[in-house]
Design a protein around this motif. Structure first.
Motif, PDB file in Angstrom:
ATOM      1  N   LEU A 138       2.157   2.167  -1.483  1.00 58.42           N
ATOM      2  CA  LEU A 138       3.468   2.325  -0.836  1.00 58.42           C
ATOM      3  C   LEU A 138       4.585   1.786  -1.732  1.00 58.42           C
ATOM      4  CD1 LEU A 138       2.912   1.553   2.935  1.00 58.42           C
ATOM      5  CD2 LEU A 138       3.202   3.743   1.799  1.00 58.42           C
ATOM      6  N   ASP A 139       4.317   0.651  -2.389  1.00 57.65           N
ATOM      7  CA  ASP A 139       5.313   0.109  -3.327  1.00 57.65           C
ATOM      8  C   ASP A 139       5.681   1.159  -4.358  1.00 57.65           C
ATOM      9  OD1 ASP A 139       5.171  -2.286  -2.154  1.00 57.65           O
ATOM     10  OD2 ASP A 139       4.160  -3.343  -3.817  1.00 57.65           O
ATOM     11  N   GLN A 140       4.629   1.734  -4.944  1.00 60.39           N
ATOM     12  CA  GLN A 140       4.881   2.665  -6.046  1.00 60.39           C
ATOM     13  C   GLN A 140       5.503   3.964  -5.567  1.00 60.39           C
ATOM     14  OE1 GLN A 140       1.414   3.220  -8.428  1.00 60.39           O
ATOM     15  NE2 GLN A 140       1.609   1.218  -9.403  1.00 60.39           N
ATOM     16  N   ALA A 141       5.234   4.343  -4.325  1.00 62.94           N
ATOM     17  CA  ALA A 141       5.786   5.603  -3.827  1.00 62.94           C
ATOM     18  C   ALA A 141       7.312   5.564  -3.863  1.00 62.94           C
ATOM     19  CB  ALA A 141       5.297   5.872  -2.411  1.00 62.94           C
ATOM     20  N   ARG A 142       7.881   4.380  -3.716  1.00 63.01           N
ATOM     21  CA  ARG A 142       9.348   4.278  -3.744  1.00 63.01           C
ATOM     22  C   ARG A 142       9.866   3.679  -5.046  1.00 63.01           C
ATOM     23  NH1 ARG A 142      10.990   2.053   2.155  1.00 63.01           N
ATOM     24  NH2 ARG A 142       9.287   0.611   1.746  1.00 63.01           N
ATOM     25  N   MET A 143       8.997   3.603  -6.027  1.00 63.55           N
ATOM     26  CA  MET A 143       9.382   3.017  -7.305  1.00 63.55           C
ATOM     27  C   MET A 143      10.557   3.791  -7.901  1.00 63.55           C
ATOM     28  SD  MET A 143       6.616   2.049 -10.215  1.00 63.55           S
ATOM     29  CE  MET A 143       6.566   3.398 -11.354  1.00 63.55           C
ATOM     30  N   GLY A 144      11.621   3.084  -8.225  1.00 61.30           N
ATOM     31  CA  GLY A 144      12.761   3.729  -8.859  1.00 61.30           C
ATOM     32  C   GLY A 144      13.775   4.331  -7.892  1.00 61.30           C
ATOM     33  N   ASN A 145      13.559   4.193  -6.587  1.00 61.68           N
ATOM     34  CA  ASN A 145      14.578   4.658  -5.640  1.00 61.68           C
ATOM     35  C   ASN A 145      15.892   3.922  -5.907  1.00 61.68           C
ATOM     36  OD1 ASN A 145      12.875   6.342  -4.248  1.00 61.68           O
ATOM     37  ND2 ASN A 145      13.261   5.429  -2.244  1.00 61.68           N
ATOM     38  N   PRO A 146      17.023   4.623  -5.784  1.00 61.35           N
ATOM     39  CA  PRO A 146      18.295   3.915  -5.946  1.00 61.35           C
ATOM     40  C   PRO A 146      18.452   2.859  -4.843  1.00 61.35           C
ATOM     41  CG  PRO A 146      18.622   6.299  -5.728  1.00 61.35           C
ATOM     42  CD  PRO A 146      17.196   6.036  -5.463  1.00 61.35           C
ATOM     43  N   ASP A 147      19.262   1.819  -5.093  1.00 56.69           N
ATOM     44  CA  ASP A 147      19.475   0.784  -4.075  1.00 56.69           C
ATOM     45  C   ASP A 147      19.972   1.412  -2.791  1.00 56.69           C
ATOM     46  OD1 ASP A 147      18.659  -1.170  -5.725  1.00 56.69           O
ATOM     47  OD2 ASP A 147      20.666  -1.708  -6.454  1.00 56.69           O
ATOM     48  N   GLY A 148      19.383   0.999  -1.692  1.00 51.45           N
ATOM     49  CA  GLY A 148      19.832   1.484  -0.398  1.00 51.45           C
ATOM     50  C   GLY A 148      19.125   2.752   0.041  1.00 51.45           C
ATOM     51  N   ASP A 149      18.348   3.355  -0.831  1.00 48.23           N
ATOM     52  CA  ASP A 149      17.606   4.556  -0.453  1.00 48.23           C
ATOM     53  C   ASP A 149      16.168   4.148  -0.152  1.00 48.23           C
ATOM     54  OD1 ASP A 149      16.220   6.918  -0.241  1.00 48.23           O
ATOM     55  OD2 ASP A 149      17.173   7.885  -1.964  1.00 48.23           O
ATOM     56  N   ASP A 150      15.827   4.125   1.124  1.00 46.71           N
ATOM     57  CA  ASP A 150      14.480   3.673   1.510  1.00 46.71           C
ATOM     58  C   ASP A 150      13.544   4.823   1.819  1.00 46.71           C
ATOM     59  OD1 ASP A 150      15.112   1.026   1.207  1.00 46.71           O
ATOM     60  OD2 ASP A 150      15.873   0.832   3.251  1.00 46.71           O
ATOM     61  N   ASN A 151      13.957   6.035   1.489  1.00 46.29           N
ATOM     62  CA  ASN A 151      13.120   7.192   1.801  1.00 46.29           C
ATOM     63  C   ASN A 151      11.842   7.204   0.980  1.00 46.29           C
ATOM     64  OD1 ASN A 151      14.846   8.439   3.685  1.00 46.29           O
ATOM     65  ND2 ASN A 151      16.117   9.237   2.017  1.00 46.29           N
ATOM     66  N   PHE A 152      10.813   7.771   1.593  1.00 43.16           N
ATOM     67  CA  PHE A 152       9.593   8.073   0.833  1.00 43.16           C
ATOM     68  C   PHE A 152       9.666   9.538   0.419  1.00 43.16           C
ATOM     69  CE2 PHE A 152       8.233   4.379   3.196  1.00 43.16           C
ATOM     70  CZ  PHE A 152       7.394   3.721   2.319  1.00 43.16           C
ATOM     71  N   TYR A 153       9.866   9.780  -0.878  1.00 41.13           N
ATOM     72  CA  TYR A 153       9.898  11.169  -1.332  1.00 41.13           C
ATOM     73  C   TYR A 153       8.501  11.668  -1.669  1.00 41.13           C
ATOM     74  CZ  TYR A 153      14.884  10.494  -1.362  1.00 41.13           C
ATOM     75  OH  TYR A 153      16.173  10.230  -0.964  1.00 41.13           O
ATOM     76  N   ALA A 154       7.574  10.738  -1.722  1.00 42.87           N
ATOM     77  CA  ALA A 154       6.181  11.112  -1.992  1.00 42.87           C
ATOM     78  C   ALA A 154       5.303  10.123  -1.247  1.00 42.87           C
ATOM     79  CB  ALA A 154       5.894  11.046  -3.479  1.00 42.87           C
ATOM     80  N   LEU A 155       4.144  10.580  -0.816  1.00 42.10           N
ATOM     81  CA  LEU A 155       3.169   9.675  -0.213  1.00 42.10           C
ATOM     82  C   LEU A 155       1.890   9.719  -1.050  1.00 42.10           C
ATOM     83  CD1 LEU A 155       3.577  10.365   3.612  1.00 42.10           C
ATOM     84  CD2 LEU A 155       4.293   8.332   2.342  1.00 42.10           C
ATOM     85  N   PRO A 156       1.301   8.540  -1.261  1.00 42.43           N
ATOM     86  CA  PRO A 156       0.119   8.523  -2.124  1.00 42.43           C
ATOM     87  C   PRO A 156      -1.065   9.234  -1.476  1.00 42.43           C
ATOM     88  CG  PRO A 156       0.573   6.334  -1.228  1.00 42.43           C
ATOM     89  CD  PRO A 156       1.729   7.202  -0.844  1.00 42.43           C
ATOM     90  N   LEU A 157      -1.791   9.976  -2.305  1.00 43.82           N
ATOM     91  CA  LEU A 157      -2.996  10.662  -1.845  1.00 43.82           C
ATOM     92  C   LEU A 157      -4.226   9.879  -2.314  1.00 43.82           C
ATOM     93  CD1 LEU A 157      -4.397  13.227  -0.670  1.00 43.82           C
ATOM     94  CD2 LEU A 157      -4.298  14.193  -2.958  1.00 43.82           C
ATOM     95  N   LEU A 158      -4.225   9.531  -3.580  1.00 40.54           N
ATOM     96  CA  LEU A 158      -5.349   8.788  -4.147  1.00 40.54           C
ATOM     97  C   LEU A 158      -4.796   7.587  -4.909  1.00 40.54           C
ATOM     98  CD1 LEU A 158      -7.433  11.767  -5.567  1.00 40.54           C
ATOM     99  CD2 LEU A 158      -8.080  10.317  -3.647  1.00 40.54           C
ATOM    100  N   THR A 159      -5.538   6.491  -4.879  1.00 39.41           N
ATOM    101  CA  THR A 159      -5.124   5.307  -5.632  1.00 39.41           C
ATOM    102  C   THR A 159      -6.282   4.866  -6.509  1.00 39.41           C
ATOM    103  OG1 THR A 159      -5.744   3.977  -3.738  1.00 39.41           O
ATOM    104  CG2 THR A 159      -3.408   4.430  -4.010  1.00 39.41           C
TER     105      THR A 159
END
Lengths: 444, 296, 272
Positions: A138-159
């Protein structure tokens, strides 16, 4: 004038014939399969990715088509071609409905073309949906989001974790256990050096592999320090990072890695040699368990139920952390195109692959470790395989704190280049650290 | 209508379809790259105009200089051996040799193979630890067989060039075979009657008569060198440490891995300029007849 | 006598050919190397227990015949188009009064320069605009445009070698431009066209980047996209990869074998 008209006519005839026969193939093909639906039609979800592998994806599709009623049209191909395809399609509005993504830059670049997924997740799994995912994913799914953007643009399938693998047979024969400290590693390499197999096969041609091995070393030297350098809190020339690069250098100068390591690629060459029993140890990651996928057509003896392989963590470094650190992250994440023809259906497919019937099929092939807890293969082919699986799922992945990725592709390249320069003796660790710092300064 | 005007119209009719296809599929991609080269652009979201800054960055980029150095090495080191071996093979296989079709096919096969298998197989041949040559070296005691050529940044480019020569020599052979068909056999027979030995006949008559073939091969070689991509991508991934980076591999890396489509555009523009520049340079050196077709 | 002397070439050619073939034999060997018995012999060149399992796998997992049909539908039209248009252009540049001839030729050379990876995005945009997304026609046209420069260069070299008297005589007889081209020059270009056919077949048969991006329907996909699913990060099926790549090479080798027969007729004899 005759010549001219004949020439034109010939060309026209040629072109018409051409379109006719190619057009024919178009319709002919459609008619034949009977399932072909043009993009945009409801009921169809298109999927493009480099992972999971094609054979696995086809099995997942069968399960997910049954449980969601969607018609899934998937294309799976190699990563370098995939990023070309992704960029071209995103730039021209032809993005597939569901796309494979890597965390960080690859997701961020397409943020505007992707649908935020938290609503989809909440509707499917309830308000506490986040609890079922491994935290690193979950941390990595939002890696690099701009400040204030809490959206998940991707969800992890495999780790996955990145770690080392040993050939149990070769180690047993030499009377060795997987090395836990640097000194044990060098001793093991010395002992194994007399045999015919390569003691420590380092396929360092790939930049990703150089970076994940370095991140394991660096976090064992000084946990978390590289990420401080990445965020600019400390310079890359910090002595702890230079020291870590120095240990990387010693893999080459102390004869731990095989000769010519920098020109060997991980896939197919390195993996192939390790699978054929020609190497005692190799740095890869949790996904190596996929070699024992029971649905494979034929399995080499060493991979049968993981009989000949065992994972271990990168040895501790003198003066560094007393315990080896866990490095890992997302193997592949999924996103949904902002223009998806049927977003709800795409959501149904995506969530089914992450934690539904599709996920079960995926995990049954041991492709990699699921992003969510609680999905296990329905059938293990050996106790050892089950043991290894349990180790990854219950012990290692929940503990993964450090990312195997850098956020910024330029830093990723700078680190990979610096490591190659050190490995080939073209730079000292100090110079290498400085070159990464220079790349970071150039970004600002 | 005058004859001259009619002739010109006829010539346009012969050229029109080709030029039409070109206008669409060649000119636009070049325009696209030129446009992109003035932008800071990731290829997806809106780009910002940055003027010539991509070009000034390029000028200071050490990796870009490596690509230029590699091209400069690549051009003579592939073209000359390829032409020499290709020509000798063509000479040998143009005569009434038993099984010549088989030889021709064998020497040509490497050019047909996918760069993917070529890259993988040569990596396995050259690997200094477990490769074919390394194993042969251990078995035979011939130490020089074991070579870390691809692992050393100083030598890697030469290793790639050698593989490239292996791949494409059959093509030069094919080209010279086609060229040899254009030579009037009477000339050679006349020379032999005049007392020239086969070596002299080849050197004084065949080689000069193949001038257009040499020049075409030279131009294709230069352009082929500048646009080399897949072999590098599979064999060395442009490594170690960018030592085998060429213009197209670097442009690819920038455009798709580093998401700098603008910078990649600038690299591609340099590539086009270099190629056109060399082609024009060749017309200067070898006479415009070679390019414009006005040599008779 | 002459024939006998020339057989000495075998002493040089045979060992050279064997050496030249080592990597090719290794490619074949890899394609026959079963996953379950990965051992090798002869310094890693040949598999210890060769069998056809990789080929079986490839056929089992892919509709090879559909892909083959698509590859043919791309390659054959583009070869025909390039042979025809390339010869016409070469003829115009070699024998006709073309305004700005040097410029036109320079322009055509531009097409040789572009590497597919650098233009795929732009070509995609063109095809999308022309409504040729997800169609084989667009791919055929792109390959033809990219292959034409080569055809023009090599065919023109041949046409230039045709004695000018032949041409003048035909003009005097009142033959039209088209007749001169079609009846005299086009047949004489055969050795060059053999090379062009081989080149264009290689170009359109082997490229995968453009079809990958441009084609959406899986039943339009050519053979070259099949290997992509046997290769990559976290994926190790080199046997299957080599098997499909060997299969893909076969038609091109056959094209070569057929075309190289045309590399025997001396031009001088034909003109006389």
């Amino acid at each position: 004038m005759r010549a001219q008209s004949i020439a034109v006519a010939t060309t026209l005839v040629g072109l018409v014939t051409l379109s006719a026969c190619a057009g024919q193939s178009n319709t002919g093909g459609d008619g034949e399969s009977g399932t072909e639906v043009a993009e945009g039609d409801s009921g169809t979800v298109s999927f493009r990715s480099w992972s999971p592998i094609e054979q696995t994806t086809m099995q997942m599709i069968e399960a997910t088509e049954a449980s969601t009623g969607a018609e899934i049209d998937a294309t799976i191909f190699n990563y370098p071609e995939y990023i070309v395809d992704l960029q071209t399609r995103a730039g021209s509005g032809t993005l597939a409905d569901v796309v494979g993504l890597q965390p960080g830059a690859l997701t961020q670049q397409y943020r505007e073309n992707l649908m935020p997924l938290q609503d989809c997740a909440e509707q499917t799994w309830g308000a506490d949906w986040q609890d079922q995912f491994y935290p690193i994913g979950l941390d990595q799914a939002r890696m690099g989001n701009p400040d204030g953007d809490d959206n998940f643009y991707a969800l992890p399938l495999l780790t996955q974790t990145v770690n080392l693998w040993a050939n149990s047979e070769i180690l047993d024969e030499a009377g060795l256990e997987p090395p836990q400290t640097w000194d044990e590693l060098t001793a093991a390499v010395d002992t194994l050096g007399e045999g015919s197999a390569v003691p420590f096969l380092l396929p360092a041609q790939d930049s990703w592999l150089r970076n994940v091995v370095f991140l394991q070393i660096a976090n064992n030297v000084s946990p978390g320090t590289v990420y401080e350098a990445e965020s600019g809190e400390i310079p890359w020339t910090d002595p702890r990072i230079v020291e870590a690069i120095g240990w990387w250098e010693r893999l080459f100068t102390d004869g731990i890695a095989q000769e010519g390591a920098i020109s060997l690629d991980a896939y197919p060459s390195g993996a192939n040699q390790f699978e054929a029993g020609e190497a005692a140890m190799i740095p890869l990651g949790a996904w190596w368990i996929q070699q024992s996928d029971p649905s494979r057509e034929s399995i080499p003896p060493l991979a049968e139920g993981m009989a000949g392989f065992e994972p271990f963590l990168f040895p501790t470094i003198p003066g560094g952390a007393t315990e080896p650190q866990f490095v890992g992250g997302i193997d592949v994440a999924l996103g949904i195109s902002a223009n998806a023809s049927d977003p709800d259906l795409a959501c149904a497919v995506l969530t089914d692959w992450i934690a539904g019937d599709g996920a079960q099929v995926l995990i049954n092939t041991f492709n990699d470790i699921p992003a969510v807890t609680g999905v296990s293969p329905q059938e293990f082919t050996s106790e050892k395989q089950e043991e290894i699986w349990g180790l990854f799922v219950d012990e290692w992945l929940p503990q993964v704190e450090y990312s195997r990725y850098f956020e910024d592709p330029d830093i990723d390249k700078a680190v990979a280049d610096a490591l190659a320069a050190v490995a080939t003796g073209e730079a000292t660790p100090e110079e290498a650290a400085q070159s990464i710092q220079d790349a970071q300064d150039a970004r600002r | 209508m005058s004859i001259a005007a009619r002739d010109r119209l006829a010539s346009v009719a012969f050229l029109l379809p080709t030029l039409g296809l070109f206008g669409v599929f060649v000119v636009y991609p070049i325009v696209f790259n030129v446009q992109a080269s003035f932008l800071d652009w990731n290829g997806v979201t809106e780009g910002t105009t940055v003027g010539l800054s991509n070009y000034s960055t390029l000028w200071q980029d050490p990796i870009f200089r490596t690509t230029l150095r590699n091209s400069a090495l690549w051009i003579p080191l592939t073209i000359l051996p390829q032409a020499a071996i290709g020509f000798l093979l063509a000479l040998a296989l143009n005569g009434p040799l038993r099984g010549r079709s088989i030889y021709r096919a064998l020497f040509f096969i490497p050019a047909v193979l996918s760069p993917v298998v070529i890259g993988i197989v040569w990596q396995r041949i050259l690997d200094p630890s477990t490769g074919v040559l390394a194993q042969a070296s251990r078995e035979t005691g011939l130490g020089w067989l074991q070579t870390g050529v691809l692992a050393d940044p100083q030598t890697a480019i030469f290793g790639v060039i050698a593989v490239n020569i292996w791949t494409w020599t059959g093509f030069s052979m094919l080209f010279y075979l086609a060229g040899l068909q254009l030579i009037d056999k009477n000339l050679l027979e006349a020379a032999t009657i005049d007392g020239a030995n086969p070596w002299q006949a080849t050197w004084r008559i065949t080689l000069p008569l193949l001038r257009n073939t040499h020049l075409s091969l030279l131009m294709l070689g230069v352009i082929g060198a500048l646009k080399t991509f897949e072999l590098i991508y599979v064999l060395t991934q442009a490594g170690p440490n960018n030592a085998t980076q060429m213009l197209p591999t670097y442009a690819f890396e920038q455009a798709f891995r580093l998401q700098s489509v603008g910078y990649a555009g600038a690299i591609s523009v340099v590539l086009v300029v270099l190629a056109v520049g060399t082609s024009l340079g060749m017309t200067r050196v070898f006479g415009s007849g070679f390019l414009s077709g006005a040599d008779r | 006598m002459k024939r006998d002397r020339s057989q000495w070439w075998h002493l040089v050619l045979a060992p050279l050919a064997v050496l030249w073939m080592v990597p090719v034999i290794m490619v074949l060997g890899q394609s026959l190397r079963p996953v379950s018995q990965p051992g090798t012999i002869l310094f890693g060149i040949l598999p210890a227990a060769p069998n056809l399992s990789n080929y079986a796998l490839v056929f089992e997992q892919n509709p090879i015949l559909t892909h083959l049909r698509n590859s043919l539908l791309i390659t054959v039209p583009s070869v025909l188009l390039v042979v025809m248009l390339g010869s016409m252009t070469a003829f115009a540049l070699a024998r006709m009064r073309v305004p700005f001839k040097a410029v036109v030729f320079g322009f055509i050379v531009l097409g040789l320069v572009l590497p597919m990876s650098g233009i795929v995005v732009a070509v995609f945009q063109i095809l999308q605009t022309m409504g040729l997304y997800n169609s084989l026609v667009g791919i055929v046209l792109s390959y033809s445009a990219l292959g034409l420069p080569f055809a023009v260069i090599i065919v023109r070299t041949t046409y230039l070698a045709v004695p000018h008297e032949t041409f003048e005589a035909a003009r005097v007889d009142g033959a039209s431009w088209w007749q001169i081209f079609w009846r005299i020059y086009f047949p004489l270009g055969r050795p060059a066209l053999a090379v062009v056919v081989i080149w264009q077949t290689m170009l359109s048969w082997n490229d995968f980047l453009l079809p990958l991006v441009v084609l959406e329907s899986t039943n339009l996909v050519p053979l070259t996209l099949v290997p992509l699913s046997y290769r990559g990060v976290f994926l190790s099926q080199p046997g299957a990869l080599f098997a499909i790549l060997v299969l893909i090479s076969v038609p091109v080798v056959l094209t070569f074998v057929v075309c190289q027969r045309y590399l025997v007729n001396g031009l001088a004899g034909a003109v006389k």
